[in-house]
Design an enzyme around this catalytic site. Sequence first.
Site, mmCIF file in Angstrom:
data_model
loop_
_atom_site.group_PDB
_atom_site.id
_atom_site.type_symbol
_atom_site.label_atom_id
_atom_site.label_comp_id
_atom_site.label_asym_id
_atom_site.label_seq_id
_atom_site.Cartn_x
_atom_site.Cartn_y
_atom_site.Cartn_z
ATOM 1 N N GLY A 31 75.432 82.181 76.822
ATOM 2 C CA GLY A 31 74.567 82.652 77.899
ATOM 3 C C GLY A 31 73.091 82.418 77.612
ATOM 4 O O GLY A 31 72.733 81.647 76.729
ATOM 5 N N GLY A 36 69.535 72.664 78.188
ATOM 6 C CA GLY A 36 70.621 72.023 77.441
ATOM 7 C C GLY A 36 71.984 72.405 77.987
ATOM 8 O O GLY A 36 72.849 71.539 78.196
ATOM 9 N N HIS A 37 72.178 73.706 78.231
ATOM 10 C CA HIS A 37 73.456 74.156 78.801
ATOM 11 C C HIS A 37 73.720 73.514 80.156
ATOM 12 O O HIS A 37 74.851 73.132 80.477
ATOM 13 C CB HIS A 37 73.457 75.677 79.002
ATOM 14 N N GLN A 61 80.619 85.434 64.999
ATOM 15 C CA GLN A 61 79.854 84.351 64.383
ATOM 16 C C GLN A 61 78.466 84.802 63.938
ATOM 17 O O GLN A 61 77.668 83.988 63.476
ATOM 18 C CB GLN A 61 79.763 83.147 65.319
ATOM 19 N N VAL A 176 68.594 66.060 74.520
ATOM 20 C CA VAL A 176 67.549 65.786 75.509
ATOM 21 C C VAL A 176 66.202 65.851 74.785
ATOM 22 O O VAL A 176 65.959 66.780 74.002
ATOM 23 C CB VAL A 176 67.599 66.812 76.660
ATOM 24 N N LYS A 184 64.232 68.621 72.709
ATOM 25 C CA LYS A 184 63.891 69.821 73.478
ATOM 26 C C LYS A 184 64.528 71.045 72.833
ATOM 27 O O LYS A 184 65.672 71.010 72.369
ATOM 28 C CB LYS A 184 64.390 69.682 74.924
ATOM 29 N N SER A 185 63.789 72.133 72.798
ATOM 30 C CA SER A 185 64.270 73.378 72.201
ATOM 31 C C SER A 185 63.424 74.507 72.755
ATOM 32 O O SER A 185 62.219 74.349 72.997
ATOM 33 C CB SER A 185 64.119 73.328 70.683
#
Lengths: 284, 284
Positions: A31, A36-37, A61, A176, A184-185
């Site tokens: 979520g 990116g998602h 995790q 991307v 991209k981040s």
Amino acid sequence: MKVVTTIEALTTEIQTAKQKQQTIGLVPTMGYLHEGHLTLAQAARAENDVVVMSIFVNPTQFGPHEDFASYPRDLPRDTALAESVGVDIVFAPSVEEMYPQDGGIRIAAGKQATILCGASRPGHFDGVLQVVAKLFHLTQPTRAYFGQKDAQQVAIIATMVRDFNFPIEMRVIPIVREEDGLAKSSRNVYLSESERQEAPAIYEALQLARDHFLATGDAASALIEAKSHIQARTQGSIDYIELLAYPDLTPITAATEQVLVAAAVYIGKTRLIDNCIFTVKEGL
Amino acid sequence: MKVVTTIEALTTEIQTAKQKQQTIGLVPTMGYLHEGHLTLAQAARAENDVVVMSIFVNPTQFGPHEDFASYPRDLPRDTALAESVGVDIVFAPSVEEMYPQDGGIRIAAGKQATILCGASRPGHFDGVLQVVAKLFHLTQPTRAYFGQKDAQQVAIIATMVRDFNFPIEMRVIPIVREEDGLAKSSRNVYLSESERQEAPAIYEALQLARDHFLATGDAASALIEAKSHIQARTQGSIDYIELLAYPDLTPITAATEQVLVAAAVYIGKTRLIDNCIFTVKEGL
């Protein structure tokens, strides 16, 4: 678009799709969706009859001192974004729905999980494999979509799919990038103006390592060249930069067909990761 | 009946069945078929469009000092027997076909695997889960058939199916017994005439434990009664006899719904196992 929160409701949707012989694309997420998602969902939309996006912050995790409780959540915003890119079904279960009991069986990631980003997160990839295996069984996807940005995660899941014969096609969607090559981040906003100007050196270094390795076959000198580039062009400190066989994440040998070159670099206080995967024979 | 030895050929058969919306019943075996296996295959035959029997002596469930190399194999005889009970597809892969590479990921059975028969076979149930998960993914069965004789194996696989959401119905086929109650086993031929007369005491003891527990809810005294019965009626020595919650194989609590009572007893030099599974509310 339907939002389902129970396994029973999801199963009804999946069975309906299977009865219609429809292909299913799964986009697993935690979520708080970003570009990116959405790129993953768009790829799934283009290739499948039914697109399922899971939105689940998976507790298994996270380490005991990690940020499970404070991990950002915004389901209303996420469902709106998912609908905007054509997702058919959002599966957003509670922790109790996903883990109603525990018989103690675990999937244990092997040596792949002890290096790169896994070195500082013991147990993290075991939890990833646990939830991914559950989601694979629950949605029975034709294809599952993961971002190459998390190359180690992709490699470990690809290994599970391969070695445990999951009847699923893994689709790895390329990173991307900004125009200057920076991956991209959401963390890029933390960079100062000068740090932002230095940051593309990471991807440049990965490309140098790739080209040097393809030209010479020498992983050690390829890494030296990449490290020198980062040290010359940035004030940052290198956490790791490695060339490894993909997807096994073992040392490169004469038999290696695919190579991962991956780096984590602190630019100021911001830890940026990037990688590229290439085929050895491609450049020779 | 088709005999396939490669994953590729099996996958073609499975995809054909799936396209026809046929149900698939899987009977996993290590071959050298006996009456128990054929009972499983007959149950699968009665309930499914397509019956797949796997015949594979799985090396990963044998310990280093166990009898993997000498385990009996007779594929021509097995395929004839499989055909006689209506199996459609025999999947008989080589070890290399099943394990062409190893990325190091393992399924680790938990505490369930450390008791009963697992106490003396460390790693055995990890190997069982590994091959069963692979076979489940390769054959995508609607239903999978296991014999209740191996109750611990069934419990651990059922736990994996439950906790990892395999989209599979586990069918557990009751133990086939001689007229006097002794569980059928290829080992029964090792019993002398007097041992053979003693051996039904094992099943009698399991029934006594069940009835006592259902009447009183007291597991400890149920076990004492069962042990006394075996000691009074046989010259044998008890390896274990236990009452446990099924399928978790944990101590019985007020919330326990299903109970396994399982025993392993040496009658002379022959180790015999037997068990029964019952629902707590049934008798109350």
